[in-house]
Design an enzyme around this catalytic site. Structure first.
Site, short mmCIF file in Angstrom:
data_model
loop_
_atom_site.label_atom_id
_atom_site.label_comp_id
_atom_site.label_asym_id
_atom_site.label_seq_id
_atom_site.Cartn_x
_atom_site.Cartn_y
_atom_site.Cartn_z
N ALA A 1 7.48 -5.72 5.13
CA ALA A 1 7.29 -6.20 6.50
C ALA A 1 5.86 -6.68 6.65
O ALA A 1 4.98 -6.30 5.86
CB ALA A 1 7.52 -5.07 7.51
N ASN B 1 10.29 -12.46 9.83
CA ASN B 1 10.17 -11.69 8.59
C ASN B 1 10.68 -10.26 8.75
O ASN B 1 11.49 -9.79 7.96
CB ASN B 1 8.71 -11.68 8.13
CG ASN B 1 8.56 -11.05 6.76
OD1 ASN B 1 9.15 -11.51 5.80
ND2 ASN B 1 7.82 -9.96 6.68
N TYR C 1 4.66 -6.95 16.58
CA TYR C 1 4.84 -6.11 15.39
C TYR C 1 5.59 -4.83 15.77
O TYR C 1 6.62 -4.49 15.18
CB TYR C 1 3.47 -5.76 14.78
CG TYR C 1 3.55 -4.60 13.82
CD1 TYR C 1 4.20 -4.74 12.60
CD2 TYR C 1 3.01 -3.36 14.15
CE1 TYR C 1 4.30 -3.66 11.73
CE2 TYR C 1 3.11 -2.28 13.28
CZ TYR C 1 3.76 -2.44 12.07
OH TYR C 1 3.88 -1.37 11.23
N GLY D 1 -5.35 -4.21 22.96
CA GLY D 1 -4.13 -3.52 22.50
C GLY D 1 -4.37 -2.18 21.83
O GLY D 1 -3.41 -1.52 21.43
N ASP D 2 -5.63 -1.74 21.69
CA ASP D 2 -5.90 -0.44 21.06
C ASP D 2 -5.66 0.69 22.05
O ASP D 2 -6.36 0.79 23.06
CB ASP D 2 -7.37 -0.36 20.59
CG ASP D 2 -7.58 -0.94 19.21
OD1 ASP D 2 -6.59 -1.15 18.49
OD2 ASP D 2 -8.75 -1.19 18.85
N ASP E 1 9.95 -7.35 -4.07
CA ASP E 1 8.76 -7.75 -3.31
C ASP E 1 8.54 -9.25 -3.57
O ASP E 1 8.71 -9.70 -4.71
CB ASP E 1 7.53 -6.96 -3.80
CG ASP E 1 6.43 -6.90 -2.75
OD1 ASP E 1 6.05 -5.79 -2.34
OD2 ASP E 1 5.96 -7.98 -2.32
N TYR F 1 0.82 -1.22 0.00
CA TYR F 1 0.00 0.00 0.00
C TYR F 1 0.85 1.28 0.00
O TYR F 1 0.82 2.07 -0.95
CB TYR F 1 -0.93 -0.08 1.21
CG TYR F 1 -1.75 1.14 1.54
CD1 TYR F 1 -2.39 1.89 0.55
CD2 TYR F 1 -1.90 1.53 2.87
CE1 TYR F 1 -3.16 2.99 0.89
CE2 TYR F 1 -2.67 2.62 3.21
CZ TYR F 1 -3.29 3.36 2.22
OH TYR F 1 -4.05 4.44 2.56
N LEU G 1 5.68 -10.61 -3.04
CA LEU G 1 4.24 -10.65 -3.33
C LEU G 1 3.47 -11.51 -2.34
O LEU G 1 2.35 -11.93 -2.62
CB LEU G 1 3.98 -11.11 -4.78
CG LEU G 1 4.62 -10.24 -5.86
CD1 LEU G 1 4.31 -10.80 -7.25
CD2 LEU G 1 4.14 -8.79 -5.77
#
Ligand code: UFG
Length: 340
Positions: free
Chosen positions: A90, A107, A156, A298-299, A47, A27, A49
Site C-alpha cells: 500500500a 492503489n 490514506y 492533520g497531526d 512486490d 519496511y 518495488l
C-alpha cells in the site's frame, strides 16, 4: 459432490506452510518475512518495488508484480497451496494522500480488491491486513481502543477504513477470515537481519532525527503549542520486530480457526517529540539540530494505543518497551547505511 482431489486440495491449503506476503520488500513487510522464515514458513513475496527495495528480499522469494494484475495473482496463488496471505502492499505517506487522493484510493483500494478476488477464486481464505491508527483520525480520548469510531482525516486513512469494511463483506459472503492490525508508530530496525526503515522521501520522525545527527542538517519540529505537557505531539512508538511478531500471531490464530477481528498494535506508552529528541541525543551522544516550525496539518496531538485486546486474545507482548532501545536499533541501521 466435490471430488476427493478437491478435499485434498482443501486439506493442503489448511495445513501448508506456504504464505504469500504482499509488499514484503517494504519496511514492516520485510521484517515480517524475516520472522516468518525464522518460524519455518515458506514465504513468497509479491512486490512491484515501486516503494519497496529489492535488497530487502531474497531474490528466490520475490515475484515482481503489481497487485492490480489479478490474473497474474490468480496464477501465482494456484502454483502451490497457500494457506494465507499477509497484505502490506500500500502507499502509506499521509501527506502524499492529501495531494494525490486518486493514487492512494486506486492503489490501496484497487490493489486490495484485486488481491481479494484472486484469493477468492484460488480458495485462499485467510488474510492478515496491514491497517493503521489513521483509521481513528483525531481521537478525542487516549488511549485508543478498537471500539472508537472510524473518523479518518486523510485519504490514506480512509483507504484503510474502506478495505477493513470490504473485508467484513468478504467474510460474510466468501467466508474469507481476516485480522486487521492497526499499527501505531512503527519504528526501529532489526539490525541482525540487515533490515531497517527506508522511505523515499523519508517523513518519519526517528530516521529524520538520526539523519539530522549524521548530516548536521536541522530537522523541523512540527509545532510546540499542542495541549500536551511539553507542547509537542505524543505518539506510541512500537518496534518493527514486535509488529512482525503480531503478524505471525494473527496468522497463526487464523490458521487455528479464529474469527475475523481487528487489533491495535502499540505499546500503550506515549512519547512526545521532545522526548524522542532526548532519546536520540542519549543514544547517539550527540545534539540533534532542531528548528521549531508550525504544526503539520492533520497531526493529532496524542495517539496512544490501548493494546489490551491484542495482548489478551493473541498473547502479544512487546519485547521493546524502552524508547531508547528502539532508537538504538534504528541508530545501528542508519550508521550501517553510511559507512564511516
Ligand atoms: N515530526 C516532526 N518533524 C518531522 C517529522 C515528524 O516534528 O520532520 C513529528 C510529527 O509532527 C508527529 C511525530 O513527529 O508529531 C511523528 O511523526 P511521523 O511522521 O513519524 O509519524 P505520524 O505519527 O505522523 O504517522 C504515523 C504513521 C502513519 C499513520 C499515522 C496516523 O507513520 O502511517 O501515524 O496518524 F498514518
Amino acid at each position: 459432490m466435490n471430488s476427493p482431489s478437491y478435499y485434498n486440495q482443501l486439506l493442503d491449503i489448511t495445513h501448508s506452510r506456504n504464505i504469500l506476503v504482499t509488499g514484503g520488500a517494504g519496511y514492516i513487510g520485510s521484517h515480517t518475512v524475516h520472522r516468518l522464515a525464522q518460524r519455518g514458513y515458506d514465504v513468497t513475496v509479491v512486490d512491484d518495488l515501486s516503494r519497496g527495495y529489492r535488497h530487502n528480499v531474497d531474490a528466490a522469494r520475490l515475484r515482481e508484480l503489481n497487485l492490480a494484475d489479478t490474473p497474474a495473482l490468480e496464477k501465482l496463488l494456484a502454483e502451490k497451496p497457500f494457506s494465507a496471505v499477509i497484505h502490506f502492499a500500500a502507499y502509506i505517506a499521509v501527506g502524499e494522500s492529501m495531494v494525490k487522493p486518486e493514487l492512494h484510493f486506486s492503489n490501496n483500494l484497487g490493489g486490495s480488491l484485486s488481491l481479494l478476488s484472486a484469493m477468492t477464486r484460488a480458495g485462499v481464505r485467510r488474510l492478515v491486513f496491514s491497517s493503521t491508527a489513521a483509521v481513528y483520525g483525531t481521537p478525542e480520548t487516549s488511549p485508543v481502543t478498537e471500539q472508537m469510531p472510524h473518523a479518518p482525516v486523510s485519504p490514506y486513512g480512509e483507504s484503510k477504513v474502506m478495505v477493513e469494511r470490504i473485508l467484513g463483506w468478504f467474510d460474510g459472503i466468501h467466508q474469507l477470515r481476516s485480522i486487521a492490525l492497526r499499527y501505531f508508530n512503527a519504528s526501529g530496525a532489526d539490525p541482525a537481519s540487515g533490515l531497517g526503515e527506508e522511505h523515499d522521501p523519508e517523513t518519519h520522525l526517528i530516521p529524520l532525527l538520526l539523519r539530522a545527527v549524521l548530516t548536521g542538517q536541522p530537522i523541523t519540529l512540527f509545532g510546540t503549542d499542542y495541549d500536551t505537557p511539553d507542547g509537542t505531539c505524543i505518539r506510541d512508538y512500537v518496534h518493527v520486530a514486535d509488529l512482525a511478531e503480531a503478524h505471525v500471531l494473527a496468522l497463526e490464530a487464523l490458521l487455528a480457526g479464529s474469527a475475523s477481528d481487528a487489533f491495535n498494535v502499540g505499546t500503550g506508552r506515549g512519547h512526545s517529540v521532545r522526548e524522542v529528541i532526548r532519546a536520540v541525543e542519549e543514544v547517539t551522544g550527540r545534539a540533534v539540530p532542531v528548528r521549531v516550525g508550525p504544526r503539520r496539518e492533520g497531526d493529532p496531538p496524542v495517539l496512544v494505543a490501548c493494546s489490551d485486546k491484542l495482548r489478551r486474545a493473541l498473547g502479544w507482548k512487546p519485547r521493546y518497551e524502552d524508547l531508547r532501545e528502539i532508537v538504538a536499533t534504528a541508530w545501528e541501521f542508519e550508521k550501517s547505511r553510511r559507512p564511516g
